[in-house]
Design a protein around this motif. Structure first.
Motif, mmCIF file in Angstrom:
data_model
loop_
_atom_site.group_PDB
_atom_site.id
_atom_site.type_symbol
_atom_site.label_atom_id
_atom_site.label_comp_id
_atom_site.label_asym_id
_atom_site.label_seq_id
_atom_site.Cartn_x
_atom_site.Cartn_y
_atom_site.Cartn_z
ATOM 1 N N SER A 322 0.802 -1.277 -0.008
ATOM 2 C CA SER A 322 0.052 0.007 0.128
ATOM 3 C C SER A 322 0.865 1.245 0.134
ATOM 4 N N LEU A 323 0.231 2.554 -0.410
ATOM 5 C CA LEU A 323 1.015 3.648 -0.418
ATOM 6 C C LEU A 323 1.528 4.303 0.669
ATOM 7 N N ASP A 324 0.930 3.643 1.786
ATOM 8 C CA ASP A 324 1.331 4.040 3.319
ATOM 9 C C ASP A 324 2.470 3.314 3.853
ATOM 10 N N SER A 325 2.733 2.236 3.212
ATOM 11 C CA SER A 325 3.852 1.341 3.732
ATOM 12 C C SER A 325 5.143 2.074 3.500
ATOM 13 N N PRO A 326 6.277 1.270 4.021
ATOM 14 C CA PRO A 326 7.537 2.042 4.104
ATOM 15 C C PRO A 326 8.244 1.511 2.751
ATOM 16 N N CYS A 327 9.129 2.342 2.255
ATOM 17 C CA CYS A 327 9.853 1.972 0.968
ATOM 18 C C CYS A 327 10.913 0.717 1.398
ATOM 19 N N THR A 328 11.322 -0.044 0.879
ATOM 20 C CA THR A 328 12.163 -1.181 1.056
ATOM 21 C C THR A 328 13.267 -1.134 -0.076
ATOM 22 N N ARG A 329 14.219 -2.185 0.051
ATOM 23 C CA ARG A 329 15.223 -2.366 -1.009
ATOM 24 C C ARG A 329 15.417 -3.572 -1.152
ATOM 25 N N PRO A 330 16.053 -4.353 -2.176
ATOM 26 C CA PRO A 330 16.646 -5.833 -2.316
ATOM 27 C C PRO A 330 17.399 -6.277 -1.183
ATOM 28 N N PRO A 331 17.406 -7.553 -0.672
ATOM 29 C CA PRO A 331 18.198 -7.961 0.434
ATOM 30 C C PRO A 331 19.785 -8.002 -0.190
ATOM 31 N N SER A 332 20.642 -8.216 0.863
ATOM 32 C CA SER A 332 22.217 -8.573 0.536
ATOM 33 C C SER A 332 22.167 -9.950 0.006
ATOM 34 N N ALA A 333 23.306 -10.459 -0.322
ATOM 35 C CA ALA A 333 23.573 -12.012 -0.733
ATOM 36 C C ALA A 333 23.698 -12.718 0.352
ATOM 37 N N PRO A 334 23.304 -14.108 0.283
ATOM 38 C CA PRO A 334 23.364 -15.108 1.332
ATOM 39 C C PRO A 334 24.711 -15.349 1.734
ATOM 40 N N ARG A 335 25.191 -15.624 2.970
ATOM 41 C CA ARG A 335 26.459 -15.756 3.596
ATOM 42 C C ARG A 335 26.755 -17.208 3.815
ATOM 43 N N SER A 336 27.792 -17.667 3.775
ATOM 44 C CA SER A 336 28.547 -18.864 4.196
ATOM 45 C C SER A 336 27.673 -20.039 3.653
ATOM 46 N N LEU A 337 28.018 -20.283 2.234
ATOM 47 C CA LEU A 337 27.369 -21.380 1.620
ATOM 48 C C LEU A 337 28.242 -22.459 1.733
ATOM 49 N N PHE A 338 27.511 -23.593 2.271
ATOM 50 C CA PHE A 338 28.109 -24.640 2.730
ATOM 51 C C PHE A 338 27.803 -25.883 1.826
ATOM 52 N N PRO A 339 28.484 -26.687 1.110
ATOM 53 C CA PRO A 339 28.199 -27.850 0.478
ATOM 54 C C PRO A 339 28.245 -29.274 0.896
ATOM 55 N N GLN A 340 27.607 -30.261 0.967
ATOM 56 C CA GLN A 340 27.855 -31.645 1.225
ATOM 57 C C GLN A 340 27.597 -32.365 0.148
#
Length: 989
Positions: A322-340
């Protein structure tokens, strides 16, 4: 100090506007104090010798010269008149006359006599032209209208203080162009110092953001339509313009009925007198009563009157925000990518971003690329790779991938997304990792076989693979119903650590297809070929002895229940033959204790407790009274609107309790609400609630547009078919059946107490005479000797004689209601007195069938009027009988023949009046209740009864008699005249 004054200033503005708007304005029509020349009013005296009104110059209390009239009579037996010139009313319907005069005390006059008076009379006469002369109108109370006899508060006496009197009188209602004032003296000695005539009007005012013009009251209250102040508007396209009511005293009597609201970007200020633009840095999203608000986070506006704020650079709003909600921005990248990695399968885990962008709708997606070499080009992985739970829209921070190729390098990128990521020009932020898979060697499983089977389970086993390249961690089975096919939705999975498993919770006698595969460090192998297995019993199995036993037990139980039901029916039937009323109570007892029974509010120690239990309290702000539609026993009955928050606004009927009531009157008034509140039926008037927290006390019920049934039928005489009338009767009977099942006796069932809505649905109402069924009532109205408040024409004989009110007495009253409906509102027993009605009923006289009444309906009436109350039908039987008539409309065409029905001398008195038995055409029309057509008959030349003999249907149409029922009633009376005159004409058909 300046800041404090700025905050207080709007309050002073509001107070000033309220004071100015609440003070009535006066417009002067005549003031003799401002006249500079002679008034030259007209005087009249019956005797020339007597003292007359004389115009002289005098001084007022401020020593200003004024023209006055004075008189000092010596003979009080004659009247001396003084009349003003024509005073134009200028649209006012009520005017005020302010009189300033002096009066000499009779004891101080030298010629004191018995006829001396210390009063005079004020009259007025209305006229559209200035046509008054010395002889017209006549000098008497009629045609003049008397206002009042004016007496002096202060009398002049010798040596006493000189005081003058001031009296203000009201005239009205005024309807013509102007009026004359007339003063009559009969023995007074007085001086008329000044006369001021004025009317009051409501000043222009601003209230609730609405501007109302100066308004002159034309009646008791005058409606004024306002307009919204600048930058304000009405709440919706269908909302009505704001309205206020101007009282006859020039005061605005209430707040606006429909307020205006400030537009988007504006807020109310100065006590809702104007709409002020939102300052820079603030906004107001839509129209309404709310104030301006600071811009949401990460947004701004540099203009005044803003309806929304713009996002700062780098910030966005999602399309769903809605027009009365705050303005936001995209998130930063995920951290600590761990594969198995497990050869050709992979599990990725990661931590959430440092910055979520100020939103809670965070999700993740996986991008997969396959590379020829670690330094070579990469392409998309394609459909060969599977993801769990999904590739995009992941809410958790873990994903499993399988189907990878062995000895292949992949690049995996985990991206963080939210609702505004698609609006960012930089694209979503992600974390990447390169993975190289190992060698994948399949391990195949085969040889599935069945060990045991039951109706709901299968025990299976298979051979362990010989010398696998990796050790087997566990087995996974997939089993599907063969009829549904091997699709994902129809299959189930189960893991096992050994080469044996029990599949449970299966369907009886159902074929299942089963596959198995092994899991190693290199991942899952392919499923084995499907094999089919069936749960018991097989097709060739014989029926189980247990099943046969169960069937026999069920049949025995069914037979036992049938025997018990027949026994209960026989007991009920025997009791019903002995005492129908007792059988009703037995049925309720046998049905269980969940039967709802009416509770008499007068049995409560505190009757207010019954009101609180059965009637809902409504806030007075939810109710708006629009007009008075009638008067009840306790006060006025009004039509209004009820709007409860969260519900649709609807019309309601409002019963009010007039002022000055006693505690007993208040209890009796609210007792009807505590009675109605216990009923919920489509043919019983519905109680919306009560208002007791403010004055006046009100009962709110649903609004029935067509009012009482008797007056509605009389207004629409002959307009409904028999099937429609039977439908109305069926609704009334259904409502009474409901009341009788609750052990409730109405006691005042009549067509006047049945209300009709716009859909012709009839509902039982008016529970003023109603009481709970008690054998020993303490109310003298119902237990005293003959007399009291009983509607004789509608009441059963045992109720009149012994105060024995039961559901059976309500059935008698219902029979009278049937007769009222079929006769279109005719009065039962016509003009017979109450005592004549009682005597006739004791002699077994019963009402004859109304004209064109179906025979079956009149027979049902006679059944309701059985002398023995146990012989009368119950309301359940009446509803069934009416349903049969409705399902068979042809039965309603059978009507009673002439002369049929019970014979009784009183029937001879009911023949329709003929023109010959009446003195004039008007008297005849009034006798047959057709007086509405009297003027039409006389204008058409039917001035004597002899001219009516040859009237036919076409003549009646030319006279404006278009209703078929009215035509039949008039022609039936004229036909009786022809029979008396032995006329050969037949004009009926």
């Amino acid at each position: 100090m300046q800041l404090a004054w700025r905050n207080v200033a709007p309050l002073w503005i509001l107070l000033l506007d309220y004071l100015l708007g609440s003070v009535a304005e006066e417009e002067v029509l005549m003031n003799t104090k401002t006249e500079t020349s002679d008034l030259k009013w007209t005087t009249y005296s019956r005797t020339k010798s007597e003292s007359q009104w004389e115009e002289v110059s005098g001084l007022d209390e401020e020593n200003n010269s004024v023209r006055t009239y004075q008189i000092c009579q010596t003979d009080g037996s004659s009247s001396q008149w003084l009349r003003s010139k024509l005073i134009e009313r200028r649209g006012a319907s009520q005017v005020y006359v302010e009189l300033r005069f002096t009066m000499i005390e009779c004891s101080s006059r030298s010629t004191h006599h018995r006829s001396c008076k210390e009063t005079f009379n004020l009259f007025y006469y209305q006229s559209d032209t200035d046509d008054a002369t010395a002889t017209h109108p006549q000098w008497m109370e009629n045609p003049y209208v008397k206002v009042d006899t004016v007496a002096a508060d202060f009398l002049l006496r010798k040596g006493g203080e000189k005081k003058f009197n001031v009296k203000t009188l009201r005239l009205g209602p005024l309807t013509k162009r102007g009026f004359y004032l007339a003063f009559q003296a009969q023995g007074a000695c007085m001086a008329l110092l000044s006369v001021r005539v004025f009317f009051k009007k409501c000043p222009a005012v601003t209230r609730s953001l609405s501007v109302f013009p100066e308004t002159v009251p034309r009646s008791l209250v005058q409606e004024a339509v306002g307009t919204c102040v600048p930058n304000a508007e009405q709440p919706g396209p269908r909302s009505r313009p704001p309205k206020m009511f101007c009282g006859e005293d020039g005061q605005w009597v209430e707040q606006p009925s429909s307020s205006c609201t400030c537009r988007a970007g504006y807020e109310a200020s100065a006590g809702e007198l104007e709409c002020k633009a939102c300052p820079a840095g603030q906004f107001k999203l839509g129209s309404g009563s709310g104030p301006c608000s600071p811009c949401p986070e990460s947004s701004h506006t540099g203009e005044t009157g803003a309806a929304s704020c713009v996002c700062r650079p780098g910030y966005h709003r999602a399309f769903t925000d809605s027009l009365d909600s705050p303005c936001t921005r995209p998130p930063s990248a995920p951290r600590s990518l761990f594969p198995q990695i497990n050869d050709t399968s992979l599990t990725l885990e990661w931590s959430e971003p440092v910055d979520s962008g100020g939103r809670s709708d965070l999700s993740y997606s996986i991008q997969c690329s396959v590379c020829v070499s670690p330094a070579g080009p990469c392409t998309a992985c394609g459909e060969g790779v599977s993801y769990r739970p999904a590739q995009a829209g992941i809410r958790g921070r873990r994903v499993s991938l399988w189907g990878l190729r062995p000895h292949t390098t992949y690049t995996f990128t985990v991206q963080a997304l939210n609702g505004v990521s698609a609006l960012s020009q930089q694209g979503p932020a992600g974390e990447s990792i390169n993975i190289t898979t190992g060698r994948n060697v399949p391990v195949l499983v085969s040889g599935i076989s069945k060990r045991t089977a039951t109706e709901s389970s299968l025990t299976l086993h298979w051979a362990v693979p010989a010398q696998p390249p990796y050790s087997i961690l566990q087995y996974q089975l997939r089993y599907c119903e063969k009829e549904r096919g091997a699709d994902e939705h129809g299959c189930r999975y189960k893991e096992s650590n050994s080469n044996q498993v029990v599949l449970s919770d299966l369907r009886r006698a159902t074929q299942y297809e089963v596959q198995v595969r092994a899991q190693t460090q290199a991942g899952y192998s392919s499923f084995s070929p499907a094999k089919s297995f069936r749960t018991l019993p097989d097709e060739d199995d014989s029926s189980s002895p247990l099943l046969v036993t169960g069937v026999l037990i069920a049949m025995g139980m069914l037979l036992l229940i049938t025997v018990i039901g027949i026994a209960i029916y026989c007991i009920r039937k025997q009791n019903r033959l002995k005492d129908p009323e007792l059988s009703d109570k037995n049925e309720q007892y046998l049905m269980g204790q969940g039967v709802k029974v009416y509770i008499d509010p007068f049995t409560y120690e505190d009757p207010n407790e019954a009101v609180r239990e059965f009637a809902k309290e409504i806030d007075v702000s939810c109710v708006k009274i629009e007009e008075v539609i009638g008067a009840g026993e306790f006060g006025e009955v009004c039509r209004g609107r009820l709007r409860i928050p969260g519900k649709k606004e609807n019309y309601v009927a409002i019963k009010t309790l007039k002022g000055g009531y006693t505690d007993k009157q208040r209890r009796d008034f609210l007792s009807e609400a505590s009675i109605m509140g216990q009923f919920q039926h489509p043919n019983i008037i519905h109680l919306e609630g009560i208002i007791t927290a403010s004055c006046p006390v009100m009962i709110i019920t649903e609004f029935m547009e067509n009012g009482a049934l008797d007056s509605f039928l009389r207004l629409n005489d002959g307009q409904f078919t028999p099937i429609q009338l039977v439908g109305m009767l069926r609704g009334i009977a259904s409502g009474m059946k409901y009341l009788s099942e609750m052990s409730y006796v109405h006691r005042d069932l009549a067509a006047r107490n049945i209300l009709v809505n716009s859909n012709l649905v009839c509902k039982v109402s008016d529970f003023g005479l109603s009481r709970f069924l008690q054998e020993n009532s303490s109310d003298p109205t119902y237990t005293s000797s003959l007399g009291g408040k009983i509607p004789i024409r509608w009441t059963a004989p045992e109720a009149i004689a012994f105060r024995k009110f039961t559901s059976a007495s309500d059935v008698w009253s219902y029979g009278i209601v049937m007769w009222e409906v079929m006769s279109f509102g005719e009065r039962p027993y016509w003009d017979m007195s109450n005592q004549d009605v009682i005597n006739a009923i004791e002699q077994d006289y019963r009402l004859p069938p109304p004209p064109e009444c179906p025979t079956h309906l009149h027979q049902l009436m006679l059944d309701c009027w059985q002398k023995e109350r146990t012989a009368r039908p119950r309301f359940t039987n009446i509803v069934s009988a009416l349903d049969k008539l409705i399902r068979n409309p042809a039965s309603l065409k059978i009507t009673a023949q002439d002369g049929a029905g019970p014979s009784h001398p009183l029937l001879d008195q009911r023949s329709p009046p003929t023109p010959a038995s009446c003195g004039s055409v008007g008297e005849w029309l009034r006798a047959i209740k057709m007086e509405r057509y009297e003027e039409s008959f006389l204008q058409a030349g039917y001035t004597s009864v002899q001219l009516l003999a040859h009237l036919n249907t076409e003549d009646l149409l030319r006279l404006g008699v278009t209703l078929a029922g009215h035509q039949k009633k008039i022609l039936s009376s004229i036909q009786a005249l022809r029979v008396q005159n032995k006329s050969p004409n037949n004009i009926l058909y």
